[in-house]
Design a protein around this motif. Structure first.
Motif, mmCIF file in Angstrom:
data_model
loop_
_atom_site.group_PDB
_atom_site.id
_atom_site.type_symbol
_atom_site.label_atom_id
_atom_site.label_comp_id
_atom_site.label_asym_id
_atom_site.label_seq_id
_atom_site.Cartn_x
_atom_site.Cartn_y
_atom_site.Cartn_z
ATOM 1 N N SER A 145 -33.106 8.468 -4.037
ATOM 2 C CA SER A 145 -33.488 9.753 -3.549
ATOM 3 C C SER A 145 -32.122 10.637 -3.321
ATOM 4 N N GLY A 146 -30.949 10.064 -3.531
ATOM 5 C CA GLY A 146 -29.689 10.822 -3.191
ATOM 6 C C GLY A 146 -29.191 11.182 -1.867
ATOM 7 N N ASN A 147 -30.095 10.435 -0.831
ATOM 8 C CA ASN A 147 -29.448 10.423 0.374
ATOM 9 C C ASN A 147 -28.466 10.078 0.875
ATOM 10 N N LEU A 148 -27.787 9.003 -0.026
ATOM 11 C CA LEU A 148 -26.887 8.116 0.659
ATOM 12 C C LEU A 148 -25.494 8.421 -0.239
ATOM 13 N N GLY A 149 -25.494 9.257 -1.185
ATOM 14 C CA GLY A 149 -24.418 9.692 -2.027
ATOM 15 C C GLY A 149 -24.438 8.457 -3.354
ATOM 16 N N TRP A 150 -24.111 9.213 -4.411
ATOM 17 C CA TRP A 150 -24.306 8.374 -5.806
ATOM 18 C C TRP A 150 -23.577 7.175 -5.715
ATOM 19 N N ASP A 151 -22.299 7.429 -5.198
ATOM 20 C CA ASP A 151 -21.068 6.415 -5.260
ATOM 21 C C ASP A 151 -21.530 5.287 -4.247
ATOM 22 N N GLN A 152 -22.546 5.299 -3.205
ATOM 23 C CA GLN A 152 -22.793 4.382 -2.622
ATOM 24 C C GLN A 152 -23.526 3.060 -3.293
ATOM 25 N N TRP A 153 -23.828 2.959 -4.670
ATOM 26 C CA TRP A 153 -24.451 2.110 -5.279
ATOM 27 C C TRP A 153 -24.043 0.577 -5.158
ATOM 28 N N PRO A 154 -22.751 0.289 -4.828
ATOM 29 C CA PRO A 154 -22.451 -1.292 -4.546
ATOM 30 C C PRO A 154 -23.441 -1.947 -3.477
ATOM 31 N N PHE A 155 -23.992 -0.809 -2.508
ATOM 32 C CA PHE A 155 -24.496 -1.597 -1.335
ATOM 33 C C PHE A 155 -25.998 -1.589 -1.561
ATOM 34 N N VAL A 156 -26.513 -1.227 -2.790
ATOM 35 C CA VAL A 156 -27.876 -1.414 -3.259
ATOM 36 C C VAL A 156 -28.270 -2.845 -3.461
ATOM 37 N N GLY A 157 -29.303 -3.211 -2.952
ATOM 38 C CA GLY A 157 -29.800 -4.635 -3.537
ATOM 39 C C GLY A 157 -30.503 -4.539 -4.633
ATOM 40 N N TYR A 158 -30.136 -5.379 -5.468
ATOM 41 C CA TYR A 158 -31.078 -5.534 -6.772
ATOM 42 C C TYR A 158 -32.288 -5.769 -6.636
#
Length: 237
Positions: free
Chosen positions: A108-121
Motif C-alpha cells: 500500500s506504500g505505507n512503509l516505504g518502497w525500500d523496506q521490502w527486505p522485511f516483507v515475508g514471502y
C-alpha cells in the motif's frame, strides 16, 4: 502437467489437530500414466507405517511420520511451499498468515518502497491468492510502477499461480514496456511469469510479442519464463 516424467501431487489431509500435507512425486510411463509398480511400492511402504489398531492420538502421530524415509515423498522449495499454504488457507477458510497484514502495509506504500527486505514471502503469497479481498488488486495496480526489482520479482512469482484481471495485467505490461527501453532481463522475465495466467489470453500474448522484439529477449531467464510459464503464447506464429 507432468514434470521430469513425474506426477507431482499434494494431499491435504484434515485432522482434529489441524491440517497435514503429503507431497508426493510418482514416476510416469511413456503415456504419462502412473507406473503401477511404483504406485504399489508406495502403497506397500505406506501400509507398513500405518496400523488399523491405532487409537486417535496415535493415528495422528502416525500420519505425521507415515512418509518418513519414503522415496516418493519430497519437500517443495520454500517459495512453492508458501504458495501452497496460501492456497490451502483459502480453500479451508483458515485465514491468512501473520505476514499478510505486513505485506499489505508494504504494497500500500505505507512503509516505504525500500523496506521490502522485511516483507515475508508468505505474506506476498497470501495477497496473490486473495486478489478479490480488501482491495488487494487495486493496491497492487498502484504499487507495481513503484516497486524495486526484488519485491516485483517476488510478486510476479506468486501471481504466476493465479488468474489475474485486465487491470493487473495491464499494470504488469506497462512496467515491462518501460523496462524494454533500458533492458532489464530479470524484470522482463518476472513480468512474463506474472501475466502468464491472465484471464484474457491476449495479455500474455501482447507482452511476449513485445519482449521477443527486443534484443535482450535472448537472455536465458526470459526464454525460460516464456517456455515454462507463457508457452501457450508460442502457438501464435
Amino acid at each position: 502437467y507432468p514434470l521430469d516424467r513425474q506426477a507431482w501431487v499434494a494431499l491435504l489431509l484434515q485432522q482434529q489437530s489441524g491440517h497435514l500435507v503429503w507431497f508426493l512425486r510418482l514416476p510416469l510411463d511413456e503415456q504419462g500414466k502412473l507406473v503401477l509398480a511404483a504406485r504399489d511400492d508406495f502403497m506397500q511402504r505406506l501400509l507398513e507405517r500405518l496400523s488399523d489398531n491405532l487409537n486417535a492420538a496415535q493415528r495422528s502421530e502416525s500420519l505425521q511420520t507415515a512418509l518418513q524415509d519414503n522415496p516418493y515423498s519430497f519437500k517443495p522449495r520454500d517459495d512453492r511451499m508458501a504458495i501452497f499454504h496460501a492456497r490451502a488457507a483459502v480453500l479451508t477458510g483458515t485465514g491468512a498468515s501473520k505476514a499478510y497484514a505486513h505485506a499489505q502495509a508494504y504494497f500500500s506504500g505505507n512503509l516505504g518502497w525500500d523496506q521490502w527486505p522485511f516483507v515475508g514471502y508468505q505474506g506476498i503469497a497470501d495477497i496473490a491468492l486473495r486478489l478479490g479481498e480488501a482491495g488487494n488488486t487495486r493496491m497492487l495496480v498502484a504499487a507495481i510502477p513503484q516497486l524495486p526489482l526484488r519485491p516485483f520479482e517476488a510478486l510476479c512469482h506468486c501471481l504466476e499461480n493465479v488468474e489475474i484481471d485486465r487491470d493487473l495485467g495491464d499494470a504488469l505490461i506497462a512496467r515491462a514496456s518501460g523496462a524494454l527501453r533500458q533492458p532489464d532481463p530479470a524484470l522482463l522475465a518476472a513480468a512474463v511469469r506474472g501475466v502468464a495466467l491472465a484471464a484474457d489470453p491476449a495479455l500474455p500474448q501482447t507482452l511476449v510479442t513485445r519482449v521477443l522484439t527486443a534484443p535482450c529477449s535472448i537472455a536465458p531467464d526470459i526464454l525460460a519464463a516464456i517456455g515454462g510459464r507463457a508457452w501457450e503464447s508460442l502457438v501464435q506464429p
